[in-house]
Design an enzyme around this catalytic site. Structure first.
Site, PDB file in Angstrom:
ATOM      1  N   SER A  38       0.871  -1.178   0.000  1.00  0.00           N
ATOM      2  CA  SER A  38       0.000   0.000   0.000  1.00  0.00           C
ATOM      3  C   SER A  38       0.904   1.223   0.000  1.00  0.00           C
ATOM      4  O   SER A  38       2.058   1.141   0.451  1.00  0.00           O
ATOM      5  CB  SER A  38      -0.850   0.001   1.270  1.00  0.00           C
ATOM      6  OG  SER A  38      -1.508   1.232   1.430  1.00  0.00           O
TER       7      SER A  38
ATOM      8  N   TYR B 286      -2.658  -1.256  10.644  1.00  0.00           N
ATOM      9  CA  TYR B 286      -2.580  -1.566   9.212  1.00  0.00           C
ATOM     10  C   TYR B 286      -1.229  -1.118   8.659  1.00  0.00           C
ATOM     11  O   TYR B 286      -0.553  -1.861   7.940  1.00  0.00           O
ATOM     12  CB  TYR B 286      -3.725  -0.873   8.475  1.00  0.00           C
ATOM     13  CG  TYR B 286      -3.741  -1.112   6.981  1.00  0.00           C
ATOM     14  CD1 TYR B 286      -4.021  -2.367   6.454  1.00  0.00           C
ATOM     15  CD2 TYR B 286      -3.476  -0.075   6.083  1.00  0.00           C
ATOM     16  CE1 TYR B 286      -4.040  -2.582   5.084  1.00  0.00           C
ATOM     17  CE2 TYR B 286      -3.503  -0.281   4.711  1.00  0.00           C
ATOM     18  CZ  TYR B 286      -3.786  -1.535   4.215  1.00  0.00           C
ATOM     19  OH  TYR B 286      -3.800  -1.749   2.846  1.00  0.00           O
TER      20      TYR B 286
HETATM   21  N1  LIG Z   1      -8.564  -0.722  -1.731  1.00  0.00           N
HETATM   22  C1  LIG Z   1      -7.592   0.062  -1.309  1.00  0.00           C
HETATM   23  O1  LIG Z   1      -7.775   1.287  -1.146  1.00  0.00           O
HETATM   24  C2  LIG Z   1      -6.210  -0.510  -1.089  1.00  0.00           C
HETATM   25  C3  LIG Z   1      -5.131   0.390  -1.022  1.00  0.00           C
HETATM   26  C4  LIG Z   1      -3.844  -0.108  -0.807  1.00  0.00           C
HETATM   27  C5  LIG Z   1      -3.653  -1.466  -0.667  1.00  0.00           C
HETATM   28  N2  LIG Z   1      -4.721  -2.330  -0.737  1.00  0.00           N
HETATM   29  C6  LIG Z   1      -4.435  -3.759  -0.553  1.00  0.00           C
HETATM   30  O2  LIG Z   1      -4.928  -4.471  -1.674  1.00  0.00           O
HETATM   31  C7  LIG Z   1      -5.175  -5.827  -1.292  1.00  0.00           C
HETATM   32  C8  LIG Z   1      -6.534  -6.252  -1.847  1.00  0.00           C
HETATM   33  O3  LIG Z   1      -7.557  -5.455  -1.255  1.00  0.00           O
HETATM   34  P1  LIG Z   1      -8.805  -4.905  -2.095  1.00  0.00           P
HETATM   35  O4  LIG Z   1      -8.701  -3.438  -2.146  1.00  0.00           O
HETATM   36  O5  LIG Z   1      -8.974  -5.672  -3.356  1.00  0.00           O
HETATM   37  O6  LIG Z   1     -10.002  -5.215  -1.072  1.00  0.00           O
HETATM   38  P2  LIG Z   1     -11.157  -6.344  -1.061  1.00  0.00           P
HETATM   39  O7  LIG Z   1     -12.042  -6.203  -2.248  1.00  0.00           O
HETATM   40  O8  LIG Z   1     -11.752  -6.239   0.300  1.00  0.00           O
HETATM   41  O9  LIG Z   1     -10.355  -7.707  -1.222  1.00  0.00           O
HETATM   42  C9  LIG Z   1      -9.620  -8.263  -0.167  1.00  0.00           C
HETATM   43  C10 LIG Z   1      -9.456  -9.735  -0.450  1.00  0.00           C
HETATM   44  O10 LIG Z   1      -8.628 -10.311   0.593  1.00  0.00           O
HETATM   45  C11 LIG Z   1      -9.271 -11.486   0.999  1.00  0.00           C
HETATM   46  N3  LIG Z   1      -8.900 -11.942   2.319  1.00  0.00           N
HETATM   47  C12 LIG Z   1      -9.056 -11.322   3.520  1.00  0.00           C
HETATM   48  N4  LIG Z   1      -8.623 -12.115   4.504  1.00  0.00           N
HETATM   49  C13 LIG Z   1      -8.188 -13.266   3.932  1.00  0.00           C
HETATM   50  C14 LIG Z   1      -7.637 -14.470   4.416  1.00  0.00           C
HETATM   51  N5  LIG Z   1      -7.444 -14.692   5.732  1.00  0.00           N
HETATM   52  N6  LIG Z   1      -7.288 -15.440   3.529  1.00  0.00           N
HETATM   53  C15 LIG Z   1      -7.483 -15.255   2.200  1.00  0.00           C
HETATM   54  N7  LIG Z   1      -8.027 -14.150   1.679  1.00  0.00           N
HETATM   55  C16 LIG Z   1      -8.372 -13.168   2.540  1.00  0.00           C
HETATM   56  C17 LIG Z   1     -10.753 -11.195   0.890  1.00  0.00           C
HETATM   57  O11 LIG Z   1     -11.475 -12.409   0.894  1.00  0.00           O
HETATM   58  P3  LIG Z   1     -12.950 -12.629   1.519  1.00  0.00           P
HETATM   59  O12 LIG Z   1     -13.899 -12.366   0.389  1.00  0.00           O
HETATM   60  O13 LIG Z   1     -12.956 -14.044   1.973  1.00  0.00           O
HETATM   61  O14 LIG Z   1     -13.111 -11.646   2.651  1.00  0.00           O
HETATM   62  C18 LIG Z   1     -10.792 -10.481  -0.443  1.00  0.00           C
HETATM   63  O15 LIG Z   1     -10.763 -11.385  -1.522  1.00  0.00           O
HETATM   64  C19 LIG Z   1      -5.064  -5.866   0.237  1.00  0.00           C
HETATM   65  O16 LIG Z   1      -3.813  -6.430   0.594  1.00  0.00           O
HETATM   66  C20 LIG Z   1      -5.120  -4.392   0.630  1.00  0.00           C
HETATM   67  O17 LIG Z   1      -4.442  -4.140   1.845  1.00  0.00           O
HETATM   68  C21 LIG Z   1      -5.981  -1.881  -0.950  1.00  0.00           C
END
Ligand SMILES: NC(=O)c1ccc[n+]([C@@H]2O[C@H](COP(=O)([O-])OP(=O)(O)OC[C@H]3O[C@@H](n4cnc5c(N)ncnc54)[C@H](OP(=O)(O)O)[C@@H]3O)[C@@H](O)[C@H]2O)c1
Length: 273
Positions: free
Chosen positions: A132, A145
């Protein structure tokens, strides 16, 4: 023979968009998620779905070995699964802290350790950790986080050196804000923002409001998937890919300011000063 990518956390957001992009480019995709029933990839014949909760350390080697056997190889690992824990540090429970690190940090360790013997033996491969902008700079009310993402950033930089002699590249994709489920169903809070009895309530509300107002500047999951694809395929040793104009501009501002100036800008931007 097509190349194979193994991706964690593909039920939604960046993970799901990354599955689709690699599949469109003809890759074999091992799409892993906690609940395979959530998969929406029936239209993609080169995608196989595997159950993987990254907090289950024993499950990681099983999923990696199964995907390797099914596809006959492993070229790229994308550690994407993760979620945000926001709110004051003081209000966090032990369980919340442990779960945050179990998913965002120890989960990455477990999956990476499961993949390494294969990548090292074949003397090639790319490991991409989705961190991130919050792994390079911190915002208020997200201390735990940030601790996970700063941790992953340092882990990745050191591992880059360690694996270079084996032809294995380590990369970090650091997105800014992305329109996914991150700030809705995936976000956990260490306190109820409506709890006026909590001494941090005013700060929490200001910070949540400021994040809410930034939504218009967010990248799409598809844009971040493109950056991940570039990191996987550009053939360079580049370590970090800052993804999203918001992330790029805040890190550029930080590089040009003193610590004091930057902190003041952040406090003002989040309504804390
Ligand atoms: N969106 C943002 O603004 C942002 C910014 C910077 C970085 N990120 C990073 O991007 C990555 C993806 O996030 P996203 O934005 O795509 O959000 P998201 O749509 O909430 O996706 C998160 C994913 O992680 C999965 N997950 C959570 N806990 C898990 C576990 N114990 N084992 C396996 N899978 C798990 C969730 O699965 P479930 O469906 O089972 O919950 C979901 O598929 C994360 O690492 C996040 O920190 C996001």
């Amino acid at each position: 023979m097509p190349q194979t990518v193994f991706i964690t956390g593909t039920s939604s957001g960046i993970g799901a968009a990354t599955v689709r992009l690699f599949a469109r480019h003809g890759w074999q995709v091992a799409a892993t998620m906690r609940n395979p029933a959530d998969a929406k990839f029936d239209d993609l014949p080169n995608v196989r779905v595997y159950a993987l909760d990254v907090t289950d350390a024993a499950a990681a080697p099983r999923a990696i070995q199964q995907a390797h056997a099914d596809f006959g190889g492993l070229d790229v690992l994308i550690n994407n699964a993760g979620y945000g824990l926001a709110g004051p540090f003081e209000s966090a429970t032990d369980e919340q802290i442990q779960q945050q690190f179990a998913t965002n940090v120890f989960g990455v360790f477990a999956v990476t350790r499961a993949a390494l013997p294969l990548l090292r033996a074949q003397k090639s491969g790319v490991i991409i950790n989705v961190t991130s902008v919050g792994g390079r700079t911190a915002f208020p009310m997200n201390s735990l986080y940030h601790a996970t993402k700063f941790g992953l950033d340092g882990f990745s930089e050191s591992l880059w050196y360690e694996l270079a002699p084996f032809g294995v590249r380590v990369k970090v994709v650091a997105p800014g804000g992305v329109a996914t489920d991150f700030a809705s169903r995936s976000l956990q809070m260490t306190m109820d923002p409506a709890d006026d009895g909590n001494p941090y309530a005013g700060q929490v509300r200001s910070v949540l409001k400021a994040f809410g107002e930034r939504g218009g500047a967010f990248s799409t999951a598809e844009q971040i998937a493109e950056v991940i694809y570039t990191a996987a395929t550009d053939g360079t040793p580049q370590l970090r890919y800052i993804a999203g104009t918001d992330a790029q501009s805040i890190l550029a501002a930080k590089a040009q300011m003193s610590e004091g100036q930057f902190a003041e800008m952040i406090q003002q931007g989040f309504g804390l000063k």
